[in-house]
Enzyme design. Structure first.
Site, PDB file in Angstrom:
ATOM      1  N   ASP A   6       0.867  -1.179   0.000  1.00  0.00           N
ATOM      2  CA  ASP A   6       0.000   0.000   0.000  1.00  0.00           C
ATOM      3  C   ASP A   6       0.903   1.227   0.000  1.00  0.00           C
ATOM      4  O   ASP A   6       1.472   1.584   1.033  1.00  0.00           O
ATOM      5  CB  ASP A   6      -0.908  -0.021   1.233  1.00  0.00           C
ATOM      6  N   GLY A   8       1.281   4.921  -0.028  1.00  0.00           N
ATOM      7  CA  GLY A   8       0.582   6.169   0.224  1.00  0.00           C
ATOM      8  C   GLY A   8       1.492   7.365   0.057  1.00  0.00           C
ATOM      9  O   GLY A   8       2.681   7.241  -0.271  1.00  0.00           O
ATOM     10  N   ASN A   9       0.960   8.542   0.303  1.00  0.00           N
ATOM     11  CA  ASN A   9       1.747   9.767   0.141  1.00  0.00           C
ATOM     12  C   ASN A   9       2.826   9.921   1.201  1.00  0.00           C
ATOM     13  O   ASN A   9       3.855  10.555   0.949  1.00  0.00           O
ATOM     14  CB  ASN A   9       0.813  10.984   0.181  1.00  0.00           C
ATOM     15  N   THR A  10       2.602   9.365   2.387  1.00  0.00           N
ATOM     16  CA  THR A  10       3.570   9.499   3.479  1.00  0.00           C
ATOM     17  C   THR A  10       4.385   8.240   3.691  1.00  0.00           C
ATOM     18  O   THR A  10       5.615   8.299   3.865  1.00  0.00           O
ATOM     19  CB  THR A  10       2.841   9.860   4.789  1.00  0.00           C
ATOM     20  N   VAL A  12       4.925   3.798   2.716  1.00  0.00           N
ATOM     21  CA  VAL A  12       4.617   2.591   1.958  1.00  0.00           C
ATOM     22  C   VAL A  12       4.540   1.450   2.963  1.00  0.00           C
ATOM     23  O   VAL A  12       5.492   1.223   3.723  1.00  0.00           O
ATOM     24  CB  VAL A  12       5.679   2.268   0.891  1.00  0.00           C
ATOM     25  N   VAL A  13       3.410   0.745   2.989  1.00  0.00           N
ATOM     26  CA  VAL A  13       3.225  -0.375   3.898  1.00  0.00           C
ATOM     27  C   VAL A  13       3.356  -1.674   3.107  1.00  0.00           C
ATOM     28  O   VAL A  13       2.718  -1.847   2.067  1.00  0.00           O
ATOM     29  CB  VAL A  13       1.848  -0.327   4.588  1.00  0.00           C
ATOM     30  N   GLY A 108      -9.011   7.496  -5.811  1.00  0.00           N
ATOM     31  CA  GLY A 108      -7.758   6.893  -5.360  1.00  0.00           C
ATOM     32  C   GLY A 108      -7.906   5.404  -5.104  1.00  0.00           C
ATOM     33  O   GLY A 108      -8.928   4.951  -4.571  1.00  0.00           O
ATOM     34  N   ALA A 109      -6.872   4.644  -5.486  1.00  0.00           N
ATOM     35  CA  ALA A 109      -6.925   3.194  -5.326  1.00  0.00           C
ATOM     36  C   ALA A 109      -7.145   2.791  -3.882  1.00  0.00           C
ATOM     37  O   ALA A 109      -7.884   1.829  -3.588  1.00  0.00           O
ATOM     38  CB  ALA A 109      -5.634   2.572  -5.849  1.00  0.00           C
ATOM     39  N   ASP A 110      -6.536   3.525  -2.942  1.00  0.00           N
ATOM     40  CA  ASP A 110      -6.692   3.167  -1.527  1.00  0.00           C
ATOM     41  C   ASP A 110      -8.141   3.294  -1.081  1.00  0.00           C
ATOM     42  O   ASP A 110      -8.639   2.476  -0.301  1.00  0.00           O
ATOM     43  CB  ASP A 110      -5.773   4.030  -0.653  1.00  0.00           C
TER      44      ASP A 110
END
Length: 260
Positions: A6, A8-10, A12-13, A108-110
Site C-alpha cells: 500500500d 501512500g503519500n507518506t 509505503v506499507v 484513489g486506489a486506496d
C-alpha cells in the site's frame, strides 16, 4: 504467500499474507526515487528477521496513490520476487464493485480498496474514514457500491501548515489534551485544542451530515494510524479496522485468481 503493498503519500506499507492472514507488516517513508534494489535490501533483512525468505513470496499486489512510486515497485516484483506485480485498478485486476461517481478513474486506489474490504467485513451502509496524509470519508452502500465521499487535510498536514504559516507558533505533537477544556491557558494548549478538538468536531459534523444525506442507518468504520487516538475521544466510530487496505488487497488478489 502474498506481498501486499500500500503505497501512500507518506508511507509505503508492506504486508506478508498467508491467504487472508497477515503474518507481518512493515512501513517505510514514501520516496518515489527509492529504487527496487533499495527496497529489496531492506525487505530481505526484515523477512529474515521474521523467519521468512524472499523465495516464500509467490505473488505481489500493489495499490498506490503515488504514480511515480509504482515503477520501482513493479521492478522489485519482477527482479527479486520473480513475479509480475498486480496493480489495483489496472487490468487484469478488476475492482468488482460499482464506482457510482462522476469520475470513476479519478478515485484513489486506496479508497476503493478500503470500500471493498469494508463491504466484505460489515453489513449495511458504511462510511469509511481513513486517517492518512489526507483524511478521507467514503460512502459504501448496502449493495457494495462506492458512492463517493470527502477528502479533508490530514491532522498532521493541518498542524504543519499552521506552524509553517505562523512564525511564533511552536511545533507540537498530536495527542489528546490532558482535559476536555476548550480554553487554552498557554499557546501550546491553545494550538492543541484547536487542532485536536477542532478535528473531532469536523469529523463529527461531517459524519452527521453524511448520515442525514444517506437517510438509512449507517456504520462508521475507521482505519489508519490515528484511528485509535480519535476513537478514545469520540463516539462516532462503530468499528476500527487498522488493516483495512491490506485486507482489501488480499480480497482483490483472490478475485484475480478466480478470473484467470
Amino acid at each position: 504467500m502474498l506481498l501486499a503493498i500500500d503505497a501512500g503519500n507518506t508511507n509505503v506499507v508492506f504486508a506478508l499474507l498467508d491467504g487472508r492472514e497477515i503474518k507481518t507488516r512493515w512501513r517505510i517513508a514514501t520516496d518515489p526515487r527509492r529504487t527496487a534494489d533499495e527496497y529489496a535490501v531492506w525487505l530481505n533483512q526484515l523477512l529474515m528477521l521474521e523467519g521468512y525468505a524472499m523465495a516464500d513470496v509467490d505473488a505481489v499486489i500493489v495499490a498506490t496513490v503515488v504514480p511515480r512510486a509504482l515503477h520501482n515497485l513493479q521492478v522489485l516484483a519482477d527482479k527479486y520476487f520473480k513475479t509480475t506485480a498486480l496493480v489495483a485498478g489496472q487490468p487484469p485486476v478488476d475492482w468488482g464493485i460499482e464506482l457510482d461517481v462522476a469520475e470513476p478513474a479519478s478515485v484513489g486506489a486506496d479508497r476503493v480498496v478500503n470500500a471493498i474490504a469494508a463491504h466484505h467485513l460489515y453489513d449495511g451502509d458504511l462510511i469509511v474514514i481513513d486517517f492518512g496524509t489526507a483524511t478521507t470519508f467514503d460512502v459504501v452502500d448496502y449493495r457494495g457500491a462506492y458512492k463517493g465521499g470527502i477528502i479533508a487535510p490530514g491532522i498532521n498536514l493541518s498542524l504543519d501548515a499552521l506552524v509553517a504559516a505562523a512564525a511564533k507558533l511552536p511545533r507540537i505533537a498530536i495527542a489528546p489534551p490532558e482535559n476536555r477544556s476548550v480554553i487554552g491557558r498557554t499557546t501550546a494548549d491553545a494550538m492543541l485544542i484547536g487542532v485536536f478538538w477542532g478535528y473531532v468536531a469536523m469529523m463529527e459534523g461531517l459524519v452527521a451530515r453524511m448520515r442525514a444525506e444517506i437517510g438509512r442507518p449507517t456504520k462508521v468504520i475507521s482505519t489508519g494510524g490515528l484511528a485509535v487516538l480519535f476513537n478514545d475521544n469520540s463516539d462516532i466510530f462503530d468499528a476500527i479496522a487498522p488493516d483495512l487496505t491490506i485486507q482489501g488487497l488480499a480480497l482483490l488478489y483472490e478475485r484475480s485468481l478466480q478470473t484467470e
